[in-house]
Design an enzyme around this catalytic site. Structure first.
Site, short mmCIF file in Angstrom:
data_model
loop_
_atom_site.label_atom_id
_atom_site.label_comp_id
_atom_site.label_asym_id
_atom_site.label_seq_id
_atom_site.Cartn_x
_atom_site.Cartn_y
_atom_site.Cartn_z
CE LYS A 131 -46.04 -1.53 60.97
NZ LYS A 131 -46.27 -2.60 59.25
NE ARG A 173 -47.82 -0.58 50.70
CZ ARG A 173 -48.25 -0.92 51.84
NH1 ARG A 173 -49.42 -1.98 50.47
NH2 ARG A 173 -48.82 -1.33 52.68
NE ARG A 188 -53.14 0.67 53.15
CZ ARG A 188 -51.92 0.98 53.85
NH1 ARG A 188 -52.84 0.61 55.03
NH2 ARG A 188 -50.83 0.50 53.46
P1 AMP Z 1 -48.54 2.05 56.02
O1 AMP Z 1 -50.30 2.54 56.14
O2 AMP Z 1 -47.57 1.73 57.27
O3 AMP Z 1 -48.67 0.65 55.27
O4 AMP Z 1 -48.02 3.47 55.48
C1 AMP Z 1 -48.80 3.52 53.87
C2 AMP Z 1 -48.14 4.75 53.39
O5 AMP Z 1 -48.03 5.70 53.89
C3 AMP Z 1 -46.35 3.89 52.46
O6 AMP Z 1 -46.28 3.39 52.24
C4 AMP Z 1 -45.79 5.59 52.39
O7 AMP Z 1 -45.92 5.88 51.38
C5 AMP Z 1 -46.91 6.17 53.48
N1 AMP Z 1 -45.96 6.31 54.57
C6 AMP Z 1 -45.77 6.22 56.02
N2 AMP Z 1 -45.58 5.63 57.24
C7 AMP Z 1 -44.65 6.07 56.29
C8 AMP Z 1 -42.93 7.13 57.80
N3 AMP Z 1 -43.19 7.05 58.60
N4 AMP Z 1 -41.88 7.66 56.00
C9 AMP Z 1 -43.10 7.94 55.26
N5 AMP Z 1 -44.07 7.05 54.71
C10 AMP Z 1 -45.12 6.55 54.54
#
Ligand code: AMP
Length: 216
Positions: free
Chosen positions: A16, A171, A160
């Protein structure tokens, strides 16, 4: 001014972030990557950042109120007047409702789903390396020019916290729990483009541009 709001939807590691960069350049729209904004807060070491770590490091969603404020504030900046690209939001039906409540008459909402199987996600995230500036790499599929350094800003790359195998499984579960209702709603009410994410990055980009009728 009518806004174009693009939502990238897909499991972690589906590409993404990479594809939203291509679209951001082509459409001149900013990216709002909630995970990235949250990580920046975490890296600043603020009290809020420490609190966020309790959710993020375990692969759990952070509270909706905070996400709402983050998006509401960022989407009001002048560079988002023609629209924006969401990467990592909405993550569940409540967030979908919240996003819909932010839409104004005339806005166009397009969902882009990137499909990638669970096993592929696990392989990809194991090799992912990220930079504080937001750039992401993969040791095999998208390596940086200089090992361990960001091509964009030269900073040191890192793994990460949530790219560890047990957190990845949590996740993925969070993703699958929410995916069907969100995709069903998107298909019924907005435009939904589904892409096969298990092809080379350039092939995914081309399929996305074609579906959006953008010049290559
Ligand atoms: P990502 O980088 O999109 O994989 O997000 C990493 C982490 O950030 C996720 O596992 C959540 O803990 C938090 N996170 C990101 N976007 C959201 C969202 N829209 N709502 C809630 N938590 C989020």
């Amino acid at each position: 001014m009518n806004r174009k709001i693009i939502v990238f939807f897909g499991p972690p590691g589906s590409g993404k972030g990479t594809q939203s960069e291509y679209l951001s350049q082509a459409l001149k729209l900013p990216i709002i990557a909630t995970g990235e904004l949250l990580r920046q807060e975490q890296n600043r070491g603020t009290a809020l950042g420490k609190e966020l770590g309790g959710f993020m490091d375990k692969g759990k969603l952070v509270p909706d109120k905070l996400i709402h404020e983050l998006i509401a504030k960022r989407s009001k900046k002048p560079d988002a007047k023609n629209g924006f690209i969401l990467d990592g939001h909405p993550r569940d039906e409540n967030q979908l409702k919240d996003l819909i409540s932010m839409i104004k008459e005339g806005d166009e909402l397009i969902f882009i789903e990137i499909k990638v199987g669970d096993r592929e996600v696990q392989n990809r995230l194991g090799g992912r390396r990220v930079c504080d500036c937001g750039a992401t790499y993969h040791l095999i599929y998208n390596p940086p020019k200089v090992a361990g350094r960001c091509d964009v800003c030269g900073k040191k790359l890192y793994i990460r916290h949530d790219d560890k195998p047990d957190v990845i499984n949590d996740r993925l579960k969070t993703y699958h729990d929410a995916a069907n209702p969100i995709l069903k709603y998107a298909a019924e009410h907005f435009k939904l483009i589904s892409l096969n994410g298990q092809q080379p990055i350039e092939a995914v980009r081309r399929a996305m541009f074609e579906a959006l009728k953008l010049p290559d």
